[in-house]
Structure formats: C-alpha cells, structure tokens
Design an enzyme around this catalytic site. Structure first.
Site, PDB file in Angstrom:
ATOM      1  N   LYS A  34      35.895  23.547  46.442  1.00  0.00           N
ATOM      2  CA  LYS A  34      36.598  23.526  45.158  1.00  0.00           C
ATOM      3  C   LYS A  34      37.367  24.834  44.966  1.00  0.00           C
ATOM      4  CE  LYS A  34      35.498  24.781  41.108  1.00  0.00           C
ATOM      5  NZ  LYS A  34      36.832  25.340  40.808  1.00  0.00           N
ATOM      6  N   GLY A  45      33.915  34.939  44.015  1.00  0.00           N
ATOM      7  CA  GLY A  45      34.477  35.025  42.669  1.00  0.00           C
ATOM      8  C   GLY A  45      33.843  36.162  41.904  1.00  0.00           C
ATOM      9  N   GLU A  76      29.950  36.313  47.370  1.00  0.00           N
ATOM     10  CA  GLU A  76      30.878  37.432  47.588  1.00  0.00           C
ATOM     11  C   GLU A  76      31.524  37.699  46.238  1.00  0.00           C
ATOM     12  OE1 GLU A  76      31.313  39.225  50.268  1.00  0.00           O
ATOM     13  OE2 GLU A  76      30.256  37.993  51.731  1.00  0.00           O
ATOM     14  N   CYS A  81      39.188  41.798  46.250  1.00  0.00           N
ATOM     15  CA  CYS A  81      37.830  42.268  45.938  1.00  0.00           C
ATOM     16  C   CYS A  81      37.591  43.637  46.553  1.00  0.00           C
ATOM     17  CB  CYS A  81      36.801  41.258  46.424  1.00  0.00           C
ATOM     18  SG  CYS A  81      37.011  40.763  48.133  1.00  0.00           S
ATOM     19  N   GLU A 131      36.045  47.033  37.049  1.00  0.00           N
ATOM     20  CA  GLU A 131      36.964  46.508  38.054  1.00  0.00           C
ATOM     21  C   GLU A 131      38.239  46.023  37.369  1.00  0.00           C
ATOM     22  OE1 GLU A 131      36.054  42.635  39.697  1.00  0.00           O
ATOM     23  OE2 GLU A 131      36.748  43.281  41.651  1.00  0.00           O
TER      24      GLU A 131
END
Ligand code: NAD
Length: 467
Positions: free
Chosen positions: A168, A219, A241, A275, A371
């Site tokens: 997905k 995500g 992750e 990331c 972040e």
C-alpha cells in the site's frame, strides 16, 4: 489517457472509489486513480493467502528469476516511471531517473541473496539444521518520498523469501506503485504481489488483519507506534523504518568548500524529504562563519522549480500537509535564529519553499530538535568534541549520523560514539542493498536490506533429528 488499476489476485481492477492525485509543482490534481475499499483490501489479503502454498513451494531459483524479470521491466519502463515519479512526488527528473536506476539495482541484488540451511550439528548424536521458512502474508506500507524504490524494498525481500505481499503506497503518491503493479502482473503468479491504494484509511485494517503475518513499514514514528499496537494482538512480525534527525559533525580541519557542497547535497536531496538526510549540521566554531557562508551561497545558487523543467535542482514539497508543516518550521527558525538563505515560500503555485539555511540556533530550538523533513538546514556552532557528541546523541532518533574531517582516524573515532544505525565518515546517505539498514531508538525496529533484512521476512525453524 492512462487508466490506472489496482492489482488484486493477478487481475487489474477498478477501485470501489477513486482518488485524485495532486502534482506538487502546480498544487492541482493531474490524474485520478482507483481507491480500494475495505472489501478490496480483504480481497487482496485473501489473494495473497491463496498464493502462498504455490509460491512458497516454487524453487528459489525460479523466485530469483522473477525478481530479475521485475528489474528488467523497471529498466525497460524507466522513462515512464521516472516521469510519473516527478509528476506525483515533485523531485527533479534526474533524481527520479536515479530512483528508477536504484530500484533496478536493488532488485538485481535481492535476487542474489541467499539464506541457505545452516547445519549446526551432524554427528553420531544427531543432525541439527536451521532453516528459514516463509512467514505468510506480508503487508508493505510506505511513505511518499521514494514511492518506487521503497515499494521494491518491501516487495523484493518479501517474495524472494517465499511470502506473498499486499503493498500500500502513500495516498499522495500512488501512481508509480500502480504502474509497478502492471509490471508485476506480467511477472508473478496471481496473488503473489497485490497493490492497493487508500486515502490514509486502510492502514489499521491491514495491520490488524488475522491473516497477515508480517508488516514491513516505512514512514513516521507516530504511525510506526500505531502499527506495533495494532499488530500486538496477533504477535505479527514488524520491521519499521521511521524518522530521523541525522547530525553531521564538521571538524575544524575540513576543506570548507568541498565539505559544504557534500553536506548541502545530503541535506537538500529530494527537497530534504529523506529519512537519512542531514538535518542538523554541527560546525566547529573556528570555521562556523565560513561554513555558514558557503552553505548559504549554495542555497542561493540552487534552482528551485518544477522537476520536469530542465535545470531544476530542488523541487517542491510533496504534499500540502507537509508544506504547511515546513512553513511552521520556517517561523520558528526566524524566531530562534538568523536565516541567511531562503526562509520563504515561493510566490507561485505549488508547494515550493526556498532552500533555507539557519544559523545561530542551538539544541532546544525546535528547528534543531525536531525532524523538519523539508528544505531547511540548521547550522549549530560547537567548541568541544565531548559536548557535541552528547548533543548529537540527545535525540529521540538515531537513524544516521556523520563526522567530517581530514584526519580520517580521528573522525572515525568520533563517529563510533554517535548513537545511530549508520555512522559515516566524510559521507552521508551512503546506503545499498548489501548494507544492513537499521535505526536506534525511535528511528526503527529491526533491519532492512542485506541478508539480515531478508531474514526478517522469514521464520526460523530448527530441524533436529536423533541418531
Ligand atoms: P506516515 O507515517 O504518515 O505515512 C506512511 C504510510 O503509513 C502511508 O502509506 C499512510 O497511508 C500509512 N498509514 C497512516 N496511518 C496508518 C495506520 N494507522 N496504520 C498503518 N498505516 C498507516 O508518514 P509520512 O508523513 O507519509 O512520511 C514521512 C515520515 O516518514 C518522516 O518522518 C520520515 O522520516 C519517515 N520516513 C522514514 C524512512 C526510513 O526509511 N526510515 C523513509 C521515508 C520516510
């Protein structure tokens, strides 16, 4: 115009509903794609379950051959895949072409990975071997920053290990994944790979489903935690992750121009939506002004624009929600520090933010602690190595980190003290399919890539025969 379809049980099917996909360079929808209903998610899981016995029994060399065939198909469709990546994700076309080439390379490498039976005893007393069996139905859920590459990070190892997968993509970047579905349909037996889209509403259903054995997720940390909670009652295997706030520590002996260029590239790749991007640059006080100046010059030189226009080096933010979030960071950066390049939204349609360098900020400021996931780099001054290592480690995250210095041994010794899954010297975002990728703390759970990552798509079984 291209009609997009979901891939369920080897058939390309319309969605029970539809979804508009926005081009972030214009802010306007450019294509309508299918949106799967809970009923269709259910059908995808059932199709994967039905495919398991056949696929699990397929000789490994045949499974390898299918993965190589997918790599070939990605290469043969490189132009169309790259164009759709730029249209839906925003990245400059050369970066999109790079993502397609990486995807092909990762798939080719996965096809070579091996987890043979390991005999740990074979004598008069008995025979003991350790095997890796498929887990079952895998659900792959991914973010919107590398829609093709990360889709294949899930599909490749999952199917090589003999599992079937339901993938997905993120709701704002479904197009390339659906194109990938068309390619997979020609290559894999029905149900081995299923690709469905949603409007951010099928995640909980997929990750709590009793027939799902494993979730491979890329995500945000918040969603990762929700997935662990959802998966708990079924004790599903989970690989996560997640986010990062990677520090780059710049020592006092660097070549300023070359180091600034490398750090800039690793901070602003994909408009900072990586990331593993450099998200905090700690620079020694003796070279702080010179480094800030050079970073600001690079930011001013960058060509921000539509990724399809030749010469663009930085594209838009991928979606409106992230665009708004990054604007919030700009505000706090202006309040807490001094913006020496960028700092504003571009006066045009689309989700554009000028590449921004902020100086005179420090730990405790939001732009340093959180972040950003956008084109903003805070540059922080330090004087003492022990202190800067402590500050680099004072984060909820621990994905990557780097140390930059001419004296490589000195830099490597400092890098070894950083608490993150990967530490680099004189480079950043240096990853590959042969290199395990993991996160400390809130940056993840488990390992992706390499044989270690492949093992996470298997169940260990011990065969123990008495003699
Ligand atoms: P997100 O967590 O909001 O969404 C990621 C995916 O999860 C989407 O497909 C979304 O539809 C799905 N999802 C949403 N709610 C869910 C739920 N309750 N259960 C299951 N799935 C659900 O993340 P995002 O905002 O799209 O991505 C940005 C974040 O991802 C950043 O924090 C970034 O650092 C991180 N990221 C990490 C990596 C990595 O490899 N470590 C790579 C890319 C992005």
């Amino acid at each position: 115009m291209t009609e997009y379809r979901l891939l369920i049980g080897g058939e390309l099917v319309a969605g029970d509903a539809t979804l508009e996909v926005v081009n972030p360079a214009t802010g306007q929808p450019f294509v309508t794609v299918p949106r799967a209903s809970p009923r269709q998610a259910e059908a995808a899981i059932a199709a994967a379950k039905a495919a398991l016995p056949g696929w699990g029994a397929t000789p490994i060399d045949e499974r390898r051959a299918r993965i190589v065939a997918l790599a070939d198909a990605v290469a043969a469709n490189a132009d169309a895949l790259a164009r759709s990546l730029t249209l839906e994700q925003g990245k400059p076309l050369p970066e999109a072409q790079g993502e397609v080439a990486w995807t092909e390379g990762y798939l080719r490498h996965y096809a070579t990975l091996d987890l043979p039976d390991r005999v740990i005893q074979d004598d008069d007393q008995g025979y003991i071997a350790v095997r890796h069996k498929p887990l079952g139905v895998v659900v792959g859920i991914i973010a919107w920053n590398f829609p093709l590459l990360v889709a294949c990070w899930k599909i490749g190892p999952a199917v090589l290990a003999g599992n079937a997968i339901v993938l997905k993509p993120a709701p704002t970047t479904p197009v390339t994944a659906l194109k990938l579905g068309e390619l997979c349909r020609e290559i894999f037996p029905a149900g081995v790979v299923n690709i469905i889209t949603d409007a951010n509403d099928l995640g909980a259903h997929l990750t709590s489903h009793p027939d799902v054995a494993k979730i491979g997720f890329t995500g945000s940390t918040g969603t990762g935690k929700a997935i662990v909670a959802n998966a708990a009652s079924g004790l599903k295997r989970v690989t996560l992750e997640l986010g990062g706030n990677d520090p780059a520590i710049v020592l006092d002996d660097v070549d300023i121009k070359a180091t600034a260029k490398a750090i800039f590239g690793n901070a602003f790749l994909n408009a900072g939506q990586v990331c593993l991007a450099v998200k905090r640059a700690y620079v020694h006080e003796d070279i702080y002004d010179a480094m800030c100046e050079e970073l600001a010059r690079l930011a001013q030189e960058a060509v921000v624009g539509d990724g399809l226009e030749q010469g663009t080096s930085i594209g838009p933010i991928q979606n409106r929600a992230q665009f708004e979030k990054v604007q919030g960071f700009l505000e706090t950066a202006r309040r807490d520090g001094k913006v020496i390049a960028g700092g504003q939204v571009l006066d045009r349609d689309g989700f554009f933010i000028a590449p921004t360098i902020v100086r005179d900020v420090t730990d405790g400021d939001r732009i340093v602690d959180e972040e950003q996931f956008g084109p903003i780099l805070p540059v922080i001054s330090y004087a003492d190595i022990d202190d800067v290592v402590m500050r680099a480690n004072a984060s909820e995250y621990g994905l990557g980190g780097s140390v930059w210095g001419r004296d490589v041994e000195r830099a490597a010794a400092i890098a070894g003290r950083i608490e993150s899954g990967q530490v680099w010297v004189n480079q950043h975002i240096a990853i590959g399919p042969h290199i395990p990728m993991a996160g400390f703390k809130n940056s993840g759970l488990g390992v992706e890539q390499s044989v270690e990552g492949l093992a996470e798509y298997t169940q260990t079984q011990v065969v123990n025969i008495a003699r």
